[in-house]
Design a protein around this motif. Structure first.
Motif, short mmCIF file in Angstrom:
data_model
loop_
_atom_site.label_atom_id
_atom_site.label_comp_id
_atom_site.label_asym_id
_atom_site.label_seq_id
_atom_site.Cartn_x
_atom_site.Cartn_y
_atom_site.Cartn_z
N PHE A 132 0.55 -1.09 0.10
CA PHE A 132 -0.09 0.03 0.00
C PHE A 132 0.76 1.47 -0.09
CE2 PHE A 132 -2.16 3.43 2.12
CZ PHE A 132 -3.20 3.47 1.42
N PHE A 133 1.65 1.30 0.94
CA PHE A 133 2.78 2.41 1.12
C PHE A 133 3.44 2.49 -0.33
CE2 PHE A 133 1.02 2.52 5.09
CZ PHE A 133 0.89 3.82 5.21
N GLY A 134 3.53 1.52 -1.04
CA GLY A 134 4.58 1.45 -2.00
C GLY A 134 3.95 1.99 -3.20
N CYS B 290 8.14 2.24 3.61
CA CYS B 290 7.06 0.83 3.36
C CYS B 290 7.53 -0.18 4.40
CB CYS B 290 7.57 0.52 2.01
SG CYS B 290 7.00 1.52 0.59
N ILE B 291 8.74 -0.32 4.85
CA ILE B 291 9.00 -1.40 5.52
C ILE B 291 8.53 -1.06 6.98
CG2 ILE B 291 11.34 -2.60 6.47
CD1 ILE B 291 12.56 -2.38 3.77
N MET C 76 -7.76 -2.67 -3.71
CA MET C 76 -6.45 -2.56 -3.82
C MET C 76 -5.90 -2.70 -5.41
SD MET C 76 -4.46 -3.11 -0.34
CE MET C 76 -3.12 -2.58 -0.65
N THR C 77 -6.82 -2.98 -6.37
CA THR C 77 -6.50 -3.49 -7.41
C THR C 77 -6.76 -2.38 -8.68
OG1 THR C 77 -8.68 -4.60 -7.62
CG2 THR C 77 -6.76 -6.00 -7.30
N SER D 263 -2.75 -6.88 -6.99
CA SER D 263 -2.94 -5.39 -6.37
C SER D 263 -2.03 -4.56 -7.50
CB SER D 263 -2.29 -5.34 -5.03
OG SER D 263 -0.68 -5.12 -5.01
N PHE D 264 -1.99 -3.32 -7.32
CA PHE D 264 -1.26 -2.07 -7.96
C PHE D 264 -0.03 -2.59 -7.93
CE2 PHE D 264 -5.12 0.49 -7.16
CZ PHE D 264 -5.15 1.15 -8.33
N TYR D 265 0.91 -2.12 -8.90
CA TYR D 265 2.37 -2.32 -8.52
C TYR D 265 3.14 -1.18 -7.79
CZ TYR D 265 3.00 -6.09 -11.75
OH TYR D 265 2.70 -7.65 -12.21
N VAL D 266 3.99 -1.24 -6.85
CA VAL D 266 4.58 -0.38 -6.34
C VAL D 266 5.53 0.59 -7.12
CG1 VAL D 266 4.73 -1.75 -4.06
CG2 VAL D 266 6.59 -1.70 -5.60
#
Lengths: 406, 315
Positions: free
Chosen positions: A121-123, A154-155, A204-205, A215-218
């Motif tokens: 998500f944060f990516g 992100c981590i 998230m897609t 999902s989306f790509y970061v």
């Protein structure tokens, strides 16, 4: 039939508690080694029983595991070994740390995936991704700073979420008396279904994509840096070594770690001693679960930021379960976990090559499971080890000597 | 939704319920005697594969069922050997069974059938018309009509629930089993051989988990798939807790969770709330179980000596 109480007598004689722990016992190091050795032998028997050549299979398994240098593809295999190991060491540390506090965190699986989804998500989340994208463009040759910061965010967010997820089980245990094993198992499946049957299928897609696309790509800035071109080895192995050191430091060099171990030693007998010493047991258990969960989530963020760059629709469970095996083989010591993690990573890397010999790559699960089984049998392993040692002694020394020594 | 559809939905729900029920009964028996069996998911995988294997080669689901029971007993004996004979950690032993099951069944699937992912489909399984229990007099009655044409395994599940209730609460052996789970020291004082009772409970329980596996591969479905049992064992574990460690409680919980599994298709048929996310219905069993354990909804308490190895003459 008289069921003798030889196990308890045996345990008492060797100063081992109910769990079989005794830090000074020289057999400690032999138990995991023998367990793994026996598991490898059983694996050979399984291959031989199915009419295949176990020696060829093991030659493929270890030849392509990345452990043995040389050969055209060694660099790639070595990189794969380290990438896989980084994730396994993370979940292994998670389980091991909880073990040290007397808790069986069987929920590393769920915490791993919570870390993964939050890192994803944060990516890709526009406010964050755009900020770092702009920063990357503005900094020019110093763009790696933007990459470092975005990756770190992100981590860290993933670790916070994974820690919080584990702390739920800790809270239920401390405040409500819910068994930690049961609590974390339930949370595993809750996390898994929330993510794979809901988040990754809709919220998230990308709207234009079908529901099987993940999902989306970061953003590019969120991806972990590659450190050994042209392989896909990334910084995850370095990060997990830092985490290992931090875990060791926490356990053996801080007050919190001392108190965690005090709780762990007395977990079977009500933890009265640490309470009497004024340790806030409930609070320490909550913290311990948080640390443990964040370590598993670290592995989950490696999975996304270093390998898939999105939450794939094809993700399968297994990282947390493997982590349990690694913690057990590593005897819950940070260094042992690293060695066990490298071993399992090597097995998994080499297992892909075994498909040439018609052996499915899930074969490594058989070895892992067997090793865990023999560790569960450690009282038996120790019993026969001591018997063998004693027989050797009586053979080399005359019996009179032994009596005098006793 | 007409009567036929409702009946079909109920029958489908019972199909989902049965494997969960057997897994939960395994847990009830084993944990009543004080041995936690977290490996029941793995035992179900063993049972599912070997059940199919027997049915495939003998063309009879009965042989499959027997093979499923046998392999369940065998894995149960392994669990008992580790946890009772050598006082090994019960959770660790169960984890080992789960991990071995994943690797070994995939290995055997590829070795025996030379396929990946799915075994060949079979014609003679308990879900086939020839093997269904026909009760024609129920067919015309609303709701009960759903019970007129069910797989044998569903009825077997109900029978096992009743038998387990009788065993645990109306026989001497049942009293002994529960004593071993609540206070093994007291049991020893009364002259009960705790080890032998626990061996029995673990093996008999594992046999039930093996049956649960066959209920998946040769009753609900007509083949083994590599993703089996897909966490059904853990839903069973949840059902056991939600049912407060009793057979009838487990039945009720399994029915509830089985319904949860098909809520999605009910929604699809009726058109209620089409936007409801599937993830939200799938987590229901686990959320409810946590709520019950935490005492938010009633309170579920495990047998007192559940999960503790027993050492004779230990103070």
């Amino acid at each position: 039939v008289s069921e003798s109480n030889f196990t308890s007598k045996f345990l008492k004689a060797f100063g081992i508690d109910n769990q079989g722990h005794n830090r000074r016992d020289p057999l400690n190091i032999w138990v995991p080694l023998i367990s793994v050795g026996l598991a490898l032998i059983v694996g050979m028997l399984v291959i031989a029983a199915s009419g295949r050549d176990p020696f060829r299979a093991y030659a493929l398994l270890f030849g392509d595991s990345g452990l043995i240098p040389g050969g055209a593809s060694w660099r790639r295999e070595f990189a794969e070994l380290l990438i896989k190991s980084a994730m396994y060491i993370a979940t292994g540390l998670s389980v091991a740390l909880a073990f040290k506090g007397g808790l069986f965190n069987i929920g590393a699986e769920g915490q791993f995936w919570v870390g993964a989804i939050v890192a994803t998500f944060f990516g890709y989340w526009a406010p964050v991704a755009h900020t770092f994208g702009a920063m990357y463009a503005a900094l020019g040759s110093l763009g790696w700073i933007a990459q470092l910061l975005h990756g770190a965010i992100c981590i860290i967010m993933g670790m916070l979420a994974g820690g919080a997820w584990a702390a739920v089980a800790g809270y239920l245990y401390v405040k409500r008396g819910v068994n930690i094993v049961i609590g974390t198992i339930m949370l595993n499946w809750i996390a898994w279904f929330l993510i794979t049957s809901w988040l990754v299928l809709g919220p998230m897609t990308p709207p234009s994509q079908t529901f099987t696309s993940g999902s989306f790509y970061v953003a590019d800035t969120a991806k972990l840096l590659r450190i050994m071109m042209p392989t896909r080895l990334n910084t995850s192995i370095l990060l997990v070594l830092i985490a290992t050191y931090a875990t060791w430091f926490l356990l053996y060099k801080t007050t919190v770690g001392y108190e965690i171990r005090a709780i762990g030693y007395t977990a079977n007998i009500g933890m009265e001693a640490p309470r009497a010493q004024g340790i806030n047991v409930s609070r320490r258990i909550l913290q311990l679960m948080f640390f443990s969960g964040s370590l598993a989530a670290l592995g989950g963020s490696f999975f996304i930021l270093g390998l898939t760059y999105q939450f794939p629709n094809t993700a399968t469970m297994g990282y947390g379960w493997t982590g349990i095996g690694i913690a057990l083989i590593g005897q819950s010591e940070p260094l042992g976990v690293v060695l066990a993690g490298l071993f399992i990573g090597a097995l998994r890397t080499g297992a892909t090559s075994m498909q040439i010999a018609n052996i499915p790559k899930t074969f490594s699960n058989i070895i892992e499971g067997m090793a865990v089984g023999f560790i569960a049998l450690q009282v038996a392993v120790r019993y026969y080890l001591v018997k063998i040692i004693q027989r050797r002694r009586t053979r080399t020394n005359p019996p009179a000597d032994q009596e005098a020594a006793a | 939704m007409n009567i036929a559809q409702i009946n079909l939905t109920i029958a489908q729900m019972l199909d989902y319920t049965t494997p969960i029920l057997f897994a939960a009964l395994c847990g009830v028996l084993s944990e009543s005697a004080g041995v936690v069996n977290i490996g029941l998911d793995g035992i179900m995988r063993f049972g599912a594969f070997f059940g199919l294997l027997g049915a495939f080669f003998s063309h009879s689901p009965w042989i499959g069922l027997l093979l499923g029971i046998a392999v369940g007993c065998l894995v149960g004996a392994l669990h008992a050997f580790i946890t009772i004979r050598w006082n090994g950690d019960q959770t660790v032993a169960g984890t080992a069974v789960n991990v071995i099951a994943v690797g070994l069944m995939t290995y055997l699937l590829e070795f025996i059938f030379s396929t990946t992912g799915y075994s060949p489909q079979i014609q003679n399984y308990f879900g086939a018309q020839a093997y269904r229990v026909q009760l024609p007099f129920l067919a015309t009655i609303p709701l009960l009509g759903a019970f007129s044409n069910l797989s044998f395994m569903i009825w077997f599940g109900f029978i096992c629930t009743v038998l387990m209730h009788v065993l645990l609460y109306h026989t001497v052996l049942g009293l002994r089993i529960r004593t071993c789970g609540e206070n093994p020291k007291a049991a020893t004082t009364l002259g009960i051989n705790v080890f032998r009772v626990r061996w029995f409970a673990v093996i008999a329980g594992a046999a039930l988990a093996g049956i649960g596996g066959t209920a998946l591969s040769i009753s609900s479905f007509s083949g083994f798939s590599d993703s089996m049992p897909n966490g059904v064992g853990f839903i069973g574990l949840a059902a056991m807790i939600f049912g407060k460690w009793t057979p009838f409680g487990a039945l009720g919980a399994a029915l509830l969770f089985g319904t949860g599994q098909i809520v999605q298709s009910i929604i699809a048929v009726t058109g209620i709330a089409p936007k409801l996310a599937p993830g939200l219905t799938l987590i229901l069993p686990y959320v409810l179980t946590l709520a019950v354990l935490a005492g938010f909804v009633g309170k579920s308490i495990a047998p007192a000596a559940d999960g503790q190895p027993y050492y004779k003459e230990q103070r």
